[in-house]
Design a protein around this motif. Structure first.
Motif, PDB file in Angstrom:
ATOM      1  N   ARG A  20       0.831  -1.206   0.000  1.00 54.45           N
ATOM      2  CA  ARG A  20       0.000   0.000   0.000  1.00 54.45           C
ATOM      3  C   ARG A  20       0.866   1.257   0.000  1.00 54.45           C
ATOM      4  NH1 ARG A  20      -3.827  -2.647   4.403  1.00 54.45           N
ATOM      5  NH2 ARG A  20      -1.727  -3.073   5.140  1.00 54.45           N
ATOM      6  N   VAL A  22       1.222   5.489  -0.577  1.00 52.84           N
ATOM      7  CA  VAL A  22       0.638   6.833  -0.657  1.00 52.84           C
ATOM      8  C   VAL A  22       1.661   7.755  -1.297  1.00 52.84           C
ATOM      9  CG1 VAL A  22       0.088   8.872   0.749  1.00 52.84           C
ATOM     10  CG2 VAL A  22      -1.102   6.724   1.169  1.00 52.84           C
ATOM     11  N   GLU A  50      -0.906  -0.872  -4.573  1.00 50.03           N
ATOM     12  CA  GLU A  50      -2.178  -0.165  -4.432  1.00 50.03           C
ATOM     13  C   GLU A  50      -1.791   1.285  -4.098  1.00 50.03           C
ATOM     14  OE1 GLU A  50      -5.076  -0.660  -0.883  1.00 50.03           O
ATOM     15  OE2 GLU A  50      -4.946  -2.587  -1.962  1.00 50.03           O
ATOM     16  N   THR A  52      -2.481   5.529  -3.685  1.00 47.32           N
ATOM     17  CA  THR A  52      -3.356   6.691  -3.539  1.00 47.32           C
ATOM     18  C   THR A  52      -2.515   7.957  -3.607  1.00 47.32           C
ATOM     19  OG1 THR A  52      -4.651   5.373  -1.979  1.00 47.32           O
ATOM     20  CG2 THR A  52      -5.177   7.733  -2.110  1.00 47.32           C
ATOM     21  N   SER A  71      -8.254  10.917 -10.215  1.00 48.64           N
ATOM     22  CA  SER A  71      -7.981   9.918  -9.166  1.00 48.64           C
ATOM     23  C   SER A  71      -7.273  10.538  -7.951  1.00 48.64           C
ATOM     24  CB  SER A  71      -7.114   8.788  -9.727  1.00 48.64           C
ATOM     25  OG  SER A  71      -5.791   9.273  -9.951  1.00 48.64           O
ATOM     26  N   VAL A  73      -6.704  12.416  -4.649  1.00 46.59           N
ATOM     27  CA  VAL A  73      -7.558  12.760  -3.510  1.00 46.59           C
ATOM     28  C   VAL A  73      -7.141  14.121  -2.956  1.00 46.59           C
ATOM     29  CG1 VAL A  73      -8.342  12.071  -1.214  1.00 46.59           C
ATOM     30  CG2 VAL A  73      -7.818  10.316  -2.934  1.00 46.59           C
ATOM     31  N   ILE A  82     -11.030   9.445   2.820  1.00 50.73           N
ATOM     32  CA  ILE A  82     -10.233   8.534   1.975  1.00 50.73           C
ATOM     33  C   ILE A  82      -8.742   8.772   2.196  1.00 50.73           C
ATOM     34  CG2 ILE A  82      -9.686   7.911  -0.431  1.00 50.73           C
ATOM     35  CD1 ILE A  82     -12.591   8.709  -1.114  1.00 50.73           C
ATOM     36  N   ALA A  86      -6.098   6.079   3.741  1.00 47.40           N
ATOM     37  CA  ALA A  86      -4.965   5.638   2.918  1.00 47.40           C
ATOM     38  C   ALA A  86      -3.645   5.885   3.647  1.00 47.40           C
ATOM     39  CB  ALA A  86      -4.985   6.366   1.574  1.00 47.40           C
TER      40      ALA A  86
END
Ligand code: 5GP
Ligand code: MN
Length: 342
Positions: A20, A22, A50, A52, A71, A73, A82, A86
């Motif tokens: 994950r 960011v 994944e 963000t 996409s 944020v 969100i 994240a």
């Protein structure tokens, strides 16, 4: 420019254990912030992560065309949490195109709530703060987009740069170099531009989208600021301009509308340094530009609690507009007395 092999190895190792991801960029994001974030996100997603992308506040409307920008944020107004989720879940946090957490405003505190994620800096500003597990800090790089392109080449290969990545990367390379005109450009930047062009991107169209997509009121505001608000002093070598909230309302101001105004006084032959002051709710945003050896990064650090690059820097003022302008004029005098404007 070379990215040290041990940095690439360290990055690869960190990513192996990080599903994950960011990617964060700075307040008032520009083409380089958004372009580098989106391109880096795309390549990482393709490699199974994944991802963000998060920015503290909205990007200017003329960047709407950038591939996959919807996409991203936007933390300010992210009522569904969100961004917060994240960040909390992230295994690794990339900080792109900024050098201190103060450039994240309130978002900085949220990052601190995640103590387990690795923090990686990919940036080209001077004097980065030290609190990163891995620093890819290259102040000589003309943009973060150029850096991301180099990192992708080194970590994967040149062919990994897709057409959508190329479009996003081109925006940052173009905007951060004043359309490939600043002293930061290098032969290798043009090699990289050639790599991007070979993916088939439509360069004139990108150029039009970024530079020729403003509103009528923005054009009128520009004329007003140059004609009525530009003050020139110090024997014709230093300029400043300002915009109050009332003036912004009068010209239907949208975020990003005054971007680039600060460069205009430098089209005057004798001009050495230029400043733009824009009123925000709680502070005045200070934008500084200079020519040649004049160091506005130092000026911003010393007098406006900011920083940036030698010829393009910024900061904040918490005084009134009138006081801010007086302060600026006084600081210019002091700077000049030290020989810093020669
Ligand atoms: P701009 O004038 O385009 O907003 O910013 C020019 C440069 O100064 C950018 O590279 C930006 O990162 C830096 N900069 C702008 N505002 C600030 C600030 O408040 N603090 C710091 N440290 N740098 C800033
Ligand atoms: Mn940049």
């Amino acid at each position: 420019m070379q990215i040290a092999k041990d940095k690439i190895d360290a990055l690869r190792a960190m990513l192996e254990n990080s599903r994950r991801v960011v990617i964060l960029s700075h307040t008032n994001p520009d083409g380089d912030a958004i372009g580098s974030s989106l391109a880096w996100a795309e390549v990482l997603k393709r490699h199974g992560h994944e991802v963000t992308c998060i920015i503290p506040n909205k990007y200017p409307y003329y960047l709407d065309f950038m591939p996959d920008i919807e996409s991203v944020v936007i933390y300010k107004g992210d009522n569904d949490g969100i961004a917060m989720k994240a960040i909390k879940d992230a295994d690794i946090i990339f900080c792109l195109d900024f050098h201190t957490m103060t450039r994240l405003d309130g978002l900085g505190d949220i990052i601190d709530s995640n103590q387990h994620a690795k923090r990686v800096l990919i940036d080209h500003h001077l004097d980065p703060s030290e609190d990163f597990d891995l620093m890819l800090s290259y102040p000589k790089a003309s943009s973060t987009c150029y850096l991301v392109a180099l990192i992708v080449e080194n970590m994967y290969d040149t062919a990994s740069i897709s057409a959508t990545m190329a479009e996003n990367l081109f925006v940052g390379m173009m905007t951060d170099t004043g359309n490939f005109a600043f002293s930061s450009v290098t032969p290798d930047l043009f090699r990289m531009v050639s790599v991007l062009a070979a993916t088939g991107i439509d360069i004139p169209n990108i150029h039009n989208n970024v530079y020729n997509s403003f509103t009528e009121s923005r054009a009128r505001l520009f004329g007003y600021v140059i004609n009525r608000k530009m003050r020139i002093f110090h024997n014709g070598t230093v300029a400043h301009m300002s915009l109050t909230e009332e003036e912004m309302r009068r010209f239907w101001f949208q975020q990003g509308d005054s971007e680039g105004f600060v460069n205009y006084p430098l089209t005057i032959k004798k001009m050495k340094m230029s400043a733009m002051f824009t009123q925000h709710t709680d502070f005045i945003r200070v934008s500084l530009r200079s020519r040649g050896n004049i160091d506005v990064n130092l000026f911003a650090q010393r007098y406006f609690n900011g920083g940036g690059h030698k010829n393009a820097a910024g900061g904040k003022s918490f005084m009134t507009m009138e006081e801010t302008i007086k302060h600026y004029e006084k600081c210019v005098k002091e700077f000049a007395a030290e020989g810093m404007l020669n």
